[in-house]
Design a protein around this motif. Structure first.
Motif, short mmCIF file in Angstrom:
data_model
loop_
_atom_site.label_atom_id
_atom_site.label_comp_id
_atom_site.label_asym_id
_atom_site.label_seq_id
_atom_site.Cartn_x
_atom_site.Cartn_y
_atom_site.Cartn_z
N HIS A 1 40.99 -42.70 -62.82
CA HIS A 1 40.39 -43.99 -63.13
C HIS A 1 41.44 -44.92 -63.75
N PRO A 2 41.51 -46.20 -63.30
CA PRO A 2 42.56 -47.11 -63.78
C PRO A 2 42.60 -47.28 -65.30
N ILE A 3 41.45 -47.23 -65.98
CA ILE A 3 41.44 -47.43 -67.43
C ILE A 3 42.27 -46.36 -68.14
N LEU A 4 42.44 -45.23 -67.50
CA LEU A 4 43.16 -44.15 -68.16
C LEU A 4 44.66 -44.39 -68.21
N ASP A 5 45.17 -45.25 -67.36
CA ASP A 5 46.56 -45.67 -67.50
C ASP A 5 46.74 -46.42 -68.82
N GLN A 6 45.75 -47.21 -69.17
CA GLN A 6 45.81 -47.95 -70.44
C GLN A 6 45.65 -47.00 -71.63
N ILE A 7 44.76 -46.02 -71.48
CA ILE A 7 44.59 -45.04 -72.55
C ILE A 7 45.87 -44.24 -72.75
N ALA A 8 46.49 -43.85 -71.64
CA ALA A 8 47.75 -43.10 -71.73
C ALA A 8 48.80 -43.90 -72.48
N ALA A 9 48.87 -45.20 -72.21
CA ALA A 9 49.84 -46.05 -72.90
C ALA A 9 49.52 -46.15 -74.39
N ALA A 10 48.22 -46.13 -74.74
CA ALA A 10 47.82 -46.20 -76.15
C ALA A 10 48.13 -44.90 -76.88
N LEU A 11 48.11 -43.78 -76.18
CA LEU A 11 48.37 -42.48 -76.80
C LEU A 11 49.86 -42.19 -76.95
N GLU A 12 50.66 -42.73 -76.05
CA GLU A 12 52.08 -42.38 -75.98
C GLU A 12 52.83 -42.58 -77.30
N PRO A 13 52.59 -43.66 -78.07
CA PRO A 13 53.34 -43.84 -79.32
C PRO A 13 53.11 -42.74 -80.35
N TYR A 14 52.11 -41.91 -80.14
CA TYR A 14 51.80 -40.83 -81.08
C TYR A 14 52.19 -39.46 -80.53
N GLY A 15 52.83 -39.43 -79.38
CA GLY A 15 53.19 -38.15 -78.78
C GLY A 15 52.01 -37.43 -78.16
N LEU A 16 50.91 -38.13 -78.00
CA LEU A 16 49.70 -37.56 -77.42
C LEU A 16 49.62 -37.88 -75.93
N VAL A 17 48.91 -37.03 -75.19
CA VAL A 17 48.74 -37.23 -73.76
C VAL A 17 47.31 -36.91 -73.36
N GLN A 18 46.90 -37.45 -72.22
CA GLN A 18 45.61 -37.07 -71.66
C GLN A 18 45.72 -35.66 -71.10
N ARG A 19 44.69 -34.84 -71.34
CA ARG A 19 44.69 -33.46 -70.87
C ARG A 19 43.55 -33.24 -69.89
N GLY A 20 43.38 -34.17 -68.93
CA GLY A 20 42.35 -34.01 -67.93
C GLY A 20 41.01 -34.56 -68.37
N GLY A 21 40.08 -34.59 -67.45
CA GLY A 21 38.76 -35.13 -67.74
C GLY A 21 37.67 -34.46 -66.93
N ILE A 22 36.44 -34.70 -67.32
CA ILE A 22 35.27 -34.09 -66.67
C ILE A 22 34.18 -35.14 -66.54
N VAL A 23 33.51 -35.13 -65.41
CA VAL A 23 32.24 -35.84 -65.28
C VAL A 23 31.16 -34.79 -65.50
N PHE A 24 30.34 -34.99 -66.51
CA PHE A 24 29.33 -33.99 -66.86
C PHE A 24 28.24 -33.92 -65.79
N ASP A 25 27.74 -32.71 -65.58
CA ASP A 25 26.56 -32.52 -64.74
C ASP A 25 25.77 -31.37 -65.33
N GLU A 26 24.51 -31.31 -65.03
CA GLU A 26 23.63 -30.34 -65.67
C GLU A 26 23.77 -28.92 -65.13
N VAL A 27 24.54 -28.76 -64.06
CA VAL A 27 24.70 -27.44 -63.46
C VAL A 27 25.93 -26.73 -64.02
N ASN A 28 27.07 -27.39 -63.98
CA ASN A 28 28.32 -26.75 -64.39
C ASN A 28 28.66 -27.01 -65.85
N VAL A 29 28.80 -28.26 -66.22
CA VAL A 29 29.11 -28.62 -67.60
C VAL A 29 28.12 -29.70 -68.02
N PRO A 30 27.09 -29.34 -68.78
CA PRO A 30 26.06 -30.31 -69.15
C PRO A 30 26.56 -31.38 -70.11
#
Length: 228
Positions: free
Chosen positions: A5-34
């Motif tokens: 998702h494009p917004i995550l490029d912006q989030i990645a840029a916001a995290l970078e000054p702290y040495g933090l990174v995105q570690r993947g994401g999930i769309v929740f569903d009631e079968v696999n991960v509620p």
């Protein structure tokens, strides 16, 4: 899952000054991960945030110099940083120490396809045991997240399992982790090597050893664990 998702490029840029990174994401569903119910609200997507190796350490150390009396300093730093990032993007920040505990390990296994090591810690095929999740950003809408599939399990190729034999008090075994025995060793005065140099079992893992935490960071984590 691989975040696209494009917004995550912006989030990645916001995290970078702290040495933090995105570690993947999930769309929740009631079968696999509620979808979790938090503060009376359900959420549709989550983006995990963490680090590899000692990337956060210099940023945290500088913050700590300005907050010498902070309680649970690493958790406090993480909350301060991620709460501010979440506010910028209309998300809700949550953390592994929140109670009731959220299923961070399940989220991590789904988001990055990671597996559990014999020590009970999630192992990364490149960074080994030298990584962590500092929090997550929850969204009330669906983000465009495409699945990256499961990762190779590094332990499948490790016959000797040195992590299970390196502990001086045999706190780790195929039956699990004896935390009482471990803490007792650290408190006895005979565990100085573990406290000053880091957990010997964790250090014995050959995967990603070049990404091991700095000596200062290892001491910080071991002292915090011994006092918990």
């Amino acid at each position: 899952m691989t975040v696209t998702h494009p917004i995550l490029d912006q989030i990645a840029a916001a995290l970078e000054p702290y040495g933090l990174v995105q570690r993947g994401g999930i769309v929740f569903d009631e079968v696999n991960v509620p979808s979790p119910l938090i503060r009376g609200s359900h959420f549709r997507s989550v983006v995990l945030v963490g680090h590899f190796g000692s990337s956060i350490w210099p940023h945290f150390v500088r913050w700590r110099e300005d907050h010498p009396g902070a309680q649970d300093p690493l958790d406090t730093w993480s909350r301060e940083v991620l709460t501010a990032v979440a506010a910028r993007f209309g998300a809700t920040a949550v953390f592994p120490s929140d109670q009731p505990y959220l299923p961070f390990q399940q989220w991590a296994m789904c988001a990055e396809g990671l597996n559990t090591s014999p020590l009970g810690i999630l192992i990364h095929p490149q960074y080994g045991l030298w990584h962590a999740f500092r929090g997550a950003l929850l969204f009330d809408h669906v983000l465009d997240l495409s699945s990256g599939g499961p990762q190779r399990h590094p332990c499948d190729d490790c016959r000797d399992r040195p992590c299970l034999s390196a502990c001086p008090v045999n706190a780790f075994s195929i039956d699990g982790y004896d935390v009482v025995r471990c803490r007792g060793h650290l408190a006895s005065g005979e565990g100085d090597t573990c406290i000053t140099g880091g957990c010997l079992a964790r250090r014995a893992c050959p995967v990603g050893h070049e990404h091991a935490y700095s000596a200062q960071q290892m001491r910080f984590h071991m002292h915090a664990f011994a006092k918990a």
